[in-house]
Design a protein around this motif. Structure first.
Motif, PDB file in Angstrom:
ATOM      1  N   ALA B  56       0.900  -1.176  -0.179  1.00  0.00           N
ATOM      2  CA  ALA B  56      -0.013  -0.140   0.143  1.00  0.00           C
ATOM      3  C   ALA B  56       0.783   1.384  -0.038  1.00  0.00           C
ATOM      4  N   PRO B  57       0.378   2.565  -0.319  1.00  0.00           N
ATOM      5  CA  PRO B  57       1.440   3.818  -0.675  1.00  0.00           C
ATOM      6  C   PRO B  57       2.169   3.882   0.765  1.00  0.00           C
ATOM      7  N   GLN B  58       3.340   4.045   0.571  1.00  0.00           N
ATOM      8  CA  GLN B  58       4.461   3.895   1.655  1.00  0.00           C
ATOM      9  C   GLN B  58       3.987   5.052   2.551  1.00  0.00           C
ATOM     10  N   GLY B  59       4.088   4.820   3.785  1.00  0.00           N
ATOM     11  CA  GLY B  59       3.864   5.759   5.042  1.00  0.00           C
ATOM     12  C   GLY B  59       2.434   6.170   5.508  1.00  0.00           C
ATOM     13  N   THR B  60       1.477   5.499   4.446  1.00  0.00           N
ATOM     14  CA  THR B  60       0.123   6.040   4.966  1.00  0.00           C
ATOM     15  C   THR B  60      -0.401   4.584   5.997  1.00  0.00           C
ATOM     16  N   LEU B  61      -1.684   5.155   6.616  1.00  0.00           N
ATOM     17  CA  LEU B  61      -2.073   4.338   7.461  1.00  0.00           C
ATOM     18  C   LEU B  61      -2.618   2.929   6.984  1.00  0.00           C
ATOM     19  N   PRO B  62      -3.196   2.819   5.951  1.00  0.00           N
ATOM     20  CA  PRO B  62      -3.440   1.635   5.187  1.00  0.00           C
ATOM     21  C   PRO B  62      -2.180   0.620   5.036  1.00  0.00           C
ATOM     22  N   GLY B  63      -1.186   1.160   4.949  1.00  0.00           N
ATOM     23  CA  GLY B  63       0.079   0.473   4.639  1.00  0.00           C
ATOM     24  C   GLY B  63       0.796  -0.056   5.753  1.00  0.00           C
ATOM     25  N   VAL B  64       0.224   0.119   6.833  1.00  0.00           N
ATOM     26  CA  VAL B  64       0.790  -0.234   8.109  1.00  0.00           C
ATOM     27  C   VAL B  64       0.724  -1.926   8.195  1.00  0.00           C
ATOM     28  N   SER B  65       1.699  -2.673   8.436  1.00  0.00           N
ATOM     29  CA  SER B  65       1.908  -4.105   8.782  1.00  0.00           C
ATOM     30  C   SER B  65       2.406  -4.215  10.312  1.00  0.00           C
TER      31      SER B  65
END
Ligand SMILES: Cc1ncc(C[n+]2csc(CCOP(=O)(O)OP(=O)(O)O)c2C)c(N)n1
Ligand code: SF4
Ligand SMILES: [Mg+2]
Lengths: 374, 656
Positions: B56-65
């Motif tokens: 997911a786009p880097q640094g965004t909330l949806p990209g957090v794993s």
């Protein structure tokens, strides 16, 4: 006119046969041995009867053990076929027979696997499985009964029906463009593609023999008359008076000729390359203006590794009412089969090793990172 | 500062969550920390949590794993409700996870990415790290350690000549090294692992090893961290252990089922999260005679498995809920043809594509009823990652013995979660007898006009075993047993097509009776009711076993009686279930759906089951369950609400 045989040539010498790993029998067999005790229930005059008879009398020629033959079908009139043959069989679900046969052929090298399917079964609901079986080249023979109609559900148009077909579901005529099963199979890079006719027992049998001998997926389209819902769909190629002009016989290694012969027995029509389109076209054969000599005709090469010419030939089939159709083996080339390769990987990985399976299992589940509690 | 000036604190358990961008390698970091903890001898449970998008786009909330690991010096059952420690690799990881932390939790933040741009991407107006000293600010009350993890890593691996970007990628190993120091984890395993994983690229290998050691040394030398923690090994029953995820255990269970039945295993499958790893794993085990067929779709996958079963293999198909929907018609064919077949459904959030990477238990009724006609299918559900091994063998036993498709219902939490697993002795595993038909089984007589009687030996594919009602399994290649089967109704016994009304009624009832008979082969349910005085029974199935068990323990710790039992077999139910349900005043059924098991129990046993339902894609939480259980116990025992004291049971104390 008779359709001449390709048989002597097939399988190509030196190639593995489709039935090579299937156990054979010395016991003499007859068609009766392959006839089950079930009453055959197709409509009177249905083309399926002729195909059943042809298959029952052909199977003994293979000399295989009956218990090592499996017929799998989908759903449709034609798909009742396995019930009438005294072999192992499965009448499965609509369109899925190629997948089930893939499982059987991959799991068991020692079985001769046959699929029986209809134009709706194979090309509508099961279209995906058909093209993938062909691309994988699983060792099986697919008999596609094409009556250009949905028989079992009482006469709706099918994906091979000509556009404009008036049926129960298309009172104003269908607006679908049809599939040409042979073109479709060639597009999927099928290694064996043939077309034959229910009523021509001899040609049908020869094609069956070649298909069974071929290692890989053999697709045999069988023009099959449905007297109840699509009667006469193939009259042009069956009628004595018209068939010479309607059937374009394909014989490997010979120029493609057809048409009512001249009095001295020379062909009047033929197929030649078409420089205008890059495909092929029907030409008149003779010495007259605009006519080609026989030496200028296309020589049929079923073993051509490039499927383009076979595809071009397949396009000579009428998409509308069938007036003209090439008949015979369009393509027969060697290509690795999915099931052979899958089994080879198992063998390479040591599936047949003598090592104690319990010990190997224990090593597997233990893995490399363990700790012990005492 | 030398090591001996560092204080060492004893803890009984710790919950750590590693969180970062999808590309930051948090799953690997968590896996390694887990492996270290496992080899140290702690009990542990893990919870990986990642987005459906690969990057997911880097640094965004949806990209957090993220990856949560709970480890302890005693037997634990869940990945933990709330982390004690959060490692946040960027602003988004901090923002996305902060809400789950109890006050007092430790936060180690990589300050490197706290640029204005990244803060905005994560939705911060101001840098929260600038406000650490400000009372009432977001991070007030937490024990925050801002460290430039990336910067230090890049400096530490300079000598290997990697690009800045590649050097920075080793930051997860720096974080791992730091946490390994903090909790006294053994490091050999990770060193060997890194050397193996990056064997092909010496610079990358050395950078990762160096970053890992630098992280450890950073903890030891810097004054930022003054305390180390010790979580002693957990007492476990004797044996050899390993750490295992549910998907791996399930794969091994399938291989074992093949070995224990002597049948070649055939998997027909189409990739789908979270089931694909079973396909990946089984494709490695061709040496066990395992064939894996990656089909063109789910229907072809199950079709090929049915074909393989017909020809004498153990046909298996693995998928998730959407795939089961596609396979339904073919599963019905296997019901009708009465062939062994394993259908593995690793459930995920639904309906439709739903939440592909999250967990749910909402396919129970699909497994139970999701076919046309009366098409009973036995259902088996594993209760923990390691239990997926035994559940797979049990499902195979039922499929082979009763000639039937069986649903094995795992879920996303079991699939990716892990726990220490005591490796079983192969000699202790059940042996499964395929008992192929080898001879004719029926003599038919016919009398000719002249009175002569002829007897013919025949094979009847639907002549049943009296005890199990299973039909004979005659495999192609067996001479004299040639027969045809298919989806049309079969005449009882001879198996020819039959449209006879009475026969259909008989066959529908017989197929149901066959599945019901499986209950004869099941052990009695184990009910955990230590005091014997409980009025409330908590009943679950599948992956809720851990959270329910933890909730029950908490309620007992608060001084209340409660009983627990867990269902492995959902169809048929164990024979004693009805009697057990009747023993309790109240039955609580927590599920990660809107009450699917409750519905089955209510219908079958007329029990007034109380449901507790959560469908947020995450496992149930022990504290919340303790509250729900406690309230029901109070109701059953007549304890006034204001006297119910569950504070021990529901507190979110930080373990350090
Ligand atoms: C899932 C499913 N959809 C629809 C049907 C109904 N159906 C049975 S046969 C058939 C068409 C068969 O046509 P074809 O394959 O051409 O076979 P034919 O009867 O012409 O030999 C249909 C639509 C079915 N049996 N199953
Ligand atoms: S409906 Fe047509 S295809 Fe079907 S059995 Fe009758 S004649 Fe044959
Ligand atoms: Mg048809």
């Amino acid at each position: 006119m008779t359709l001449t045989s390709n048989r002597a040539d097939l399988p190509t010498p030196g190639l593995r046969s489709g039935t090579e790993s299937v156990p054979t029998t010395d016991q003499p067999q007859t068609g009766k041995d392959f006839t089950s005790d079930q009453e055959v229930r197709w409509c009177p005059g249905c083309g399926d009867y002729a195909v059943l008879k042809a298959v029952q009398s052909f199977l003994p020629d293979l000399g295989l053990r009956r218990e090592n033959i499996v017929f799998v079908s989908g759903i449709g009139c034609s798909s009742r076929f396995p019930y009438y043959l005294d072999t192992y069989g499965m009448h499965s679900i609509h369109g899925r027979a190629p997948s089930i046969a893939t499982g059987i052929a991959t799991a068991r090298e020692d079985l001769s696997v046959w699929v029986v399917t209809g134009d709706g079964d194979a090309l509508s609901i099961g279209g995906n499985h058909l093209i993938h079986a062909l691309r994988r080249n699983v060792n099986m023979t697919i008999l596609l009964f094409n009556n250009r109609i949905y028989g079992l559900t009482k006469g709706q148009y099918s994906p091979t029906s000509e556009a404009g077909k008036v049926t129960k579901s298309t009172p104003m005529g269908s607006v679908d463009h049809p599939f040409n099963p042979v073109s479709l199979a060639l597009g999927a890079e099928a290694s064996f593609v043939a077309r034959t006719i229910d009523s021509d027992r001899k040609h049908l049998t020869e094609v069956l023999a070649a298909a069974a001998a071929h290692r890989g997926t053999s697709l045999v389209e069988i023009y099959q008359n449905c007297p109840i819902f699509n009667d006469g769909a193939f009259d042009a190629i069956k009628d004595r008076d018209t068939k010479a002009d309607a059937i374009i016989p394909l014989v490997h290694g010979e120029p493609i000729t057809f048409g009512v012969p001249t009095e001295d027995g020379r062909a009047t029509k033929g197929v030649a390359h078409d420089p205008a389109t890059g495909g092929v076209r029907v030409v008149e054969v003779g010495d007259g203006e605009g006519q080609l000599s026989e030496s200028e005709l296309l020589v049929h090469d079923a073993h051509n590794p490039d499927p383009s010419v076979a595809f071009a030939i397949s396009r000579l089939t009428d998409a509308g009412y069938l007036h003209t159709s090439p008949i015979g083996i369009f393509r027969q080339v060697e290509r690795a089969t999915y099931d052979d390769e899958a089994r080879a990987q198992l063998a390479t990985a040591g599936a047949s090793s003598d090592a104690d399976p319990a010990e190997r299992l224990s090593a597997l589940i233990t893995g490399a990172d363990t700790w012990t509690v005492v | 500062m030398s090591e001996n000036t560092k204080q060492v604190k004893q803890l009984d358990r710790v919950i750590i969550r590693f969180a970062g961008d999808s590309g930051d390698g948090m799953q690997l970091t968590g896996d390694r920390f887990t492996a270290e903890s496992a080899s140290f001898g702690n009990d542990l449970v893990t919870l990986p949590n990642f987005p459906a998008e690969i990057r997911a786009p880097q640094g965004t909330l949806p990209g957090v794993s993220s990856f949560q690991v709970h480890f302890a010096d005693h037997d634990i059952l869940t990945p933990g409700d709330a982390p004690d420690v959060l490692v946040a690799m960027n602003p988004a990881a901090l923002k996305a996870n902060l809400g789950d932390l109890p006050k007092g939790a430790t936060i180690i933040v990589d300050t490197h990415d706290f640029s204005a741009r990244n803060l905005t991407k994560a939705g911060y107006d101001a840098n929260p790290l600038d406000l650490l000293e400000t009372p009432g600010s977001e991070l007030d009350g937490f024990n925050v350690h801002p460290v430039d993890l990336t910067g230090i890593t890049v400096g530490a691996v300079k000598e290997f000549g990697l690009s800045r970007k590649d050097a920075a990628r080793a930051k997860n190993m720096f974080a791992l090294g730091l946490l390994s120091w903090m909790y006294g984890r053994p490091t050999e395993g990770t060193e060997t692992f890194l050397a193996r994983k990056f064997a092909k690229d010496a610079a990358v290998r050395d950078a990762n090893l160096t970053a890992f050691r630098a992280g450890w040394n950073f903890g030891e030398t810097t004054e930022t961290f003054v305390v180390r923690y010790e979580v002693k090994p957990a007492p476990m029953s004797a044996g050899t252990y390993r750490n295992i995820t549910g998907n791996l255990a399930l794969s091994y269970g399938l291989v074992a089922a093949g070995v224990q039945s002597g049948l070649p295993l055939f998997l027909g499958s189409y990739p789908i999260t979270p089931a694909s790893d079973i396909l990946h794993e089984l494709s490695k085990h061709k040496g066990f005679g395992v064939t894996t067929f990656q089909a063109e779709d789910e229907i072809a996958g199950v079709g090929a498995a049915i074909g393989a079963s017909f020809s004498g293999a153990l046909g298996v198909t693995t998928t998730s809920g959407p795939g089961v929907a596609l396979k339904s018609e073919a599963i019905g064919l296997a019901v009708m043809t009465e062939l062994p077949l394993l259908v593995v459904d690793v459930q995920r959030g639904g309906p439709s594509t739903g939440l592909p990477t999250k967990t749910e238990q909402a396919d129970l009724l699909q497994a139970m009823f999701g076919r046309n006609g009366e098409a009973p299918v036995p259902i088996v559900a594993p209760q923990s990652p390691g239990d997926c091994f035994d559940a797979a063998i049990e499902a195979a036993r039922i499929a082979i013995t009763y000639r039937t498709p069986v649903m094995l219902l795992s879920d996303g939490y079991l699939a990716n979660g892990s726990e220490p697993w005591r490796i079983p002795e192969v000699a202790d595993l059940p042996v499964i007898d395929p008992a192929f038909a080898t001879a004719t089984n029926h003599t038919s007589t016919s009398t000719a006009k002249d009175g002569t009687v002829t007897e013919t030996e025949e094979f009847w594919p639907y002549l049943r075993d009296e005890e199990t009602l299973a039909r004979p399994w005659a495999v192609p290649g067996t001479a004299g047993l040639e027969h045809r089967i298919g989806g049309l109704e079969k005449g009882e016994g001879h198996g020819n097509i039959s449209y006879d009304p009475a026969n259909h009624e008989l066959m529908v009832r017989t197929r149901q009776a066959k599945v019901d008979r499986i209950a004869d082969s099941l052990p009695p349910l184990e009910v955990d009711d230590p005091s014997g005085r409980a009025k409330v029974l908590v009943l679950g199935w599948g992956s809720t076993y851990g959270p329910i068990g933890a909730g029950v323990r908490r309620v007992r710790r608060a001084g209340y009686d409660v009983a627990q039992t867990h269902l492995r077999h959902l169809n048929p139910f164990p024979k004693d279930l009805g009697e057990i349900l009747a023993r309790y005043d109240k039955v609580l059924v927590p599920e990660m759906n809107l009450g699917q098991l409750s519905m089955l129990l209510r219908a079958k046993y007329l029990v007034d089951a109380v449901g507790h339902h959560q469908v947020n894609g995450m496992p149930l939480k022990a504290a919340e369950l303790a509250q729900v259980i406690g309230e029901l116990v109070a109701e059953a025992e007549g304890i006034p609400a204001d006297q119910l004291d569950l504070s021990v049971a529901t507190s979110q104390e930080v373990h350090q």
